[in-house]
Design a protein around this motif. Sequence first.
Motif, mmCIF file in Angstrom:
data_model
loop_
_atom_site.group_PDB
_atom_site.id
_atom_site.type_symbol
_atom_site.label_atom_id
_atom_site.label_comp_id
_atom_site.label_asym_id
_atom_site.label_seq_id
_atom_site.Cartn_x
_atom_site.Cartn_y
_atom_site.Cartn_z
ATOM 1 N N TRP A 136 -16.449 7.750 -0.070
ATOM 2 C CA TRP A 136 -14.926 6.707 -0.174
ATOM 3 C C TRP A 136 -14.336 7.501 0.498
ATOM 4 O O TRP A 136 -12.770 6.589 1.483
ATOM 5 N N PHE A 178 -15.163 2.671 -5.115
ATOM 6 C CA PHE A 178 -13.363 2.692 -4.793
ATOM 7 C C PHE A 178 -12.958 2.656 -3.276
ATOM 8 O O PHE A 178 -11.542 3.023 -3.702
ATOM 9 N N ARG A 222 -9.132 2.452 -1.763
ATOM 10 C CA ARG A 222 -7.744 2.410 -2.706
ATOM 11 C C ARG A 222 -8.012 4.397 -2.381
ATOM 12 O O ARG A 222 -8.148 4.902 -2.111
#
Length: 374
Positions: free
Chosen positions: A302, A256, A259
């Motif tokens: 992330w 992910f 984002r």
Amino acid sequence: MYAYAFLEDFVVLYPVYALLFAENGLSPAQISSLFVIWSVTGFVLEVPSGVWADLVSRRLLLAAAPLLAGTGYALWTFAPSYWSFALGFVLWGAGGSLRSGTLQALVYEELDRRGATGRYPSLAGRAAALGTTAVMAATALAGPVLAVGGMRAAGLASVLVTLLGAAVGLSFPESRGDRDRSDVAGGYFAVLRDGLAQVRGGPAVRRAIVVLSATSVAGAMDEYVPLLAEATGVSVGRVPLLVLLVSAGGMVGGWFAGRGRGALAPALVTAAVCMAAGAVGASAGRPEALTLVAVAFGLFQWATAALEARLQEGISDGARATVTSMAGVGTEVVALAVYGGYAAGSVWTGPGPLFAVAAAPYLVIALAVRRKRP
């Protein structure tokens, strides 16, 4: 980049090399000394290799890096002894230094030439996720490979993977022009001065290096996840499953990446809370609390990709690999501090409280990333 990241960590020897050392008569103290040799090699060569990557073909360095590691694995497999193991770690550390900084610099500059730097966080995050997947896959394959051919088969498979990695390294695009190498020594020190000047003269670059280095606390604590899983009171056979859960969390976080970069500070706070709460729950004998730790590791992965992008955005091409390698040195320093702190703290308390303490720096990091970048 995805293939290179996968092959770098798809090494069957990873989960069993400590057993290989023990089988050849090494004591725990000797095995620990090998890890020190490995760490010191990476620390010493990190910045010099980054400068070199700004002088010569980065693609060739990415091809050479896995070959150095593969040579080390071959020594372990065919000439096992303490000094072969030590030389193997020197070669592995040197290969890691060649790759560190070089890969990020090459990928970011090629994206920049195509006007696609916005894709960098997702590429970096997914590459890291594939690296985690490769470790999990290699761990799963280690048992069957050992059953068929023993340590020699595991070593041969590991060497083969490095050859494939070198081939992938040669396939990277590299469109930058060659630098003037008529005076190699002068060019080396010119690039090093350029990198140092960018760090001294750029507050955003300095802050990015410090923040990115500090964020590696979770990466160092990853080595102790099995101890945290064991602290829940589950049977030894279930410990790997809990470790796998945490690894899967990091992998999902990597996929992910790219984002919602504007939510970096809240994500770090959330991760810190999850890590602390999960660690405390684990120490209270609740295996399901490791789910919170998995969420934390996913958010850390992330965030790391987003912070790497911030650093690359502030660096000029002339010394990109050099400055990136300086962040790598910071990561090594943080890792050594974490290992030392964990060793000292373990005298007084267990893994749960230590993991909770390790979450605290992320609250400070969250405040740092909220500051407006110049």
